[in-house]
Design a protein around this motif. Structure first.
Motif, short mmCIF file in Angstrom:
data_model
loop_
_atom_site.label_atom_id
_atom_site.label_comp_id
_atom_site.label_asym_id
_atom_site.label_seq_id
_atom_site.Cartn_x
_atom_site.Cartn_y
_atom_site.Cartn_z
N GLY A 231 0.84 -1.20 0.00
CA GLY A 231 0.00 0.00 0.00
C GLY A 231 0.87 1.24 0.00
O GLY A 231 2.10 1.17 -0.05
N THR A 232 0.23 2.40 0.06
CA THR A 232 0.95 3.68 0.05
C THR A 232 0.85 4.34 1.42
O THR A 232 -0.24 4.50 1.96
N VAL A 233 2.00 4.70 1.96
CA VAL A 233 2.08 5.38 3.26
C VAL A 233 2.56 6.81 3.01
O VAL A 233 3.60 7.01 2.38
N THR A 234 1.80 7.79 3.47
CA THR A 234 2.20 9.18 3.32
C THR A 234 2.76 9.70 4.64
O THR A 234 2.39 9.23 5.71
N TYR A 235 3.66 10.65 4.54
CA TYR A 235 4.30 11.19 5.74
C TYR A 235 4.65 12.65 5.51
O TYR A 235 4.54 13.18 4.39
N PHE A 236 5.09 13.33 6.57
CA PHE A 236 5.39 14.76 6.50
C PHE A 236 6.42 15.11 7.56
O PHE A 236 6.78 14.27 8.40
N CYS A 237 6.88 16.35 7.53
CA CYS A 237 7.75 16.88 8.59
C CYS A 237 6.87 17.65 9.56
O CYS A 237 6.18 18.59 9.17
N ALA A 238 6.90 17.27 10.83
CA ALA A 238 6.05 17.93 11.83
C ALA A 238 6.52 19.35 12.12
O ALA A 238 5.73 20.18 12.59
N ILE A 239 7.78 19.66 11.81
CA ILE A 239 8.29 21.01 12.02
C ILE A 239 7.96 21.90 10.84
O ILE A 239 7.65 23.08 11.00
N HIS A 240 8.00 21.33 9.63
CA HIS A 240 7.68 22.05 8.39
C HIS A 240 6.63 21.23 7.64
O HIS A 240 6.97 20.46 6.72
N PRO A 241 5.34 21.35 8.01
CA PRO A 241 4.30 20.46 7.47
C PRO A 241 4.11 20.52 5.96
O PRO A 241 3.48 19.62 5.39
#
Length: 250
Positions: A231-241
């Protein structure tokens, strides 16, 4: 001794086999026999990496709290298009000003000073300048942001090193220029993916909806996670969303 037709055939067959298994006479592509098809297969050699001037194709500049990141610390004189991206959570803007001669004592930047527009988070702009040799300060044009760390020096000189691109590892993501590179990474199930922070400012690798969180990664630190489910997992930077990425597991 006169050769019989059978001996001639066997001699020709042996010579053909030696041509396949022996060392090629030239430096061309390697030829290998295919065990399944019984016919030679050409294995093309990988082209060598070619150094290039970072000015060509655009010079990337990243803005974020609280740092300015550059594609390279030194480039050669001439026209350059700065591609400025605001990866922060606040408005930032690009400013460049000549500081003086370069490390070899040549050039003064010609007194150049230029600035762009105020960029909201995730916005990008391009600014083209013709840079003579010298040392330049690149900073955020917002008052006080330079004092918080949003400034950096760049040299423009004739002998600036060219950059040789490196092939990205299939299971690694670089955090650089206030972005995940590559932003979208395909991997097989069971692969361990490693993120490394190559920026001077801190970032995180945080999965949308939970699942994994690197915590704060300072410059040079890494984080790894193994993906077992397709499947596809998305993510981000919590400091720079505005920094986002995805891992597609197959």
């Amino acid at each position: 001794m006169r050769k019989t037709p059978l001996l001639v055939a066997l001699t020709a067959l042996a010579g053909s086999a030696c041509g396949v298994a022996g060392t090629p006479a030239s430096d061309g592509p390697t030829i290998r026999a295919s065990a399944l098809a019984g016919t030679p297969t050409t294995i093309a050699a990988s082209p060598p990496a070619v150094p290039f001037d970072p000015r060509e194709g655009g010079f990337e500049v990243g803005l974020a709290e609280w740092a300015v990141t550059l594609e390279a610390g030194a480039i050669r004189p001439g026209p350059v298009t700065f591609i400025i991206h605001n990866g922060g959570t606040r408005a930032h803007g690009f400013e460049i000003e000549a500081e003086g001669a370069d490390s070899s004592g040549h050039g003064s930047g010609g007194g150049l000073k230029a600035e762009g527009r105020l960029l909201q988070p995730s916005q990008t702009e391009r600014i083209t300048l013709d840079l003579p040799g010298g040392v330049y300060k690149l900073e955020c044009l917002v008052d006080g942001h330079d004092d918080l760390g949003m400034e950096i020096l760049m040299e423009v000189r004739e002998d600036a090193p060219l950059v040789t691109p490196t092939a990205a590892a299939p299971d690694r993501v670089a955090i650089e220029g206030v972005a995940f590179r590559p932003a979208d990474l395909p991997v097989p199930a069971g692969a361990e993916v490693t993120w490394t922070n190559d920026d001077p400012t801190a970032h995180t690798v945080t999965a949308d909806g939970g699942g994994f969180d690197s915590g704060v990664l300072d410059a040079g630190q890494s984080f790894s996670w193994t993906f077992e489910t397709t499947g596809t997992v998305t993510y981000f930077c919590a400091i720079h969303p505005v920094m986002k990425g995805s891992i597609t597991v197959s």
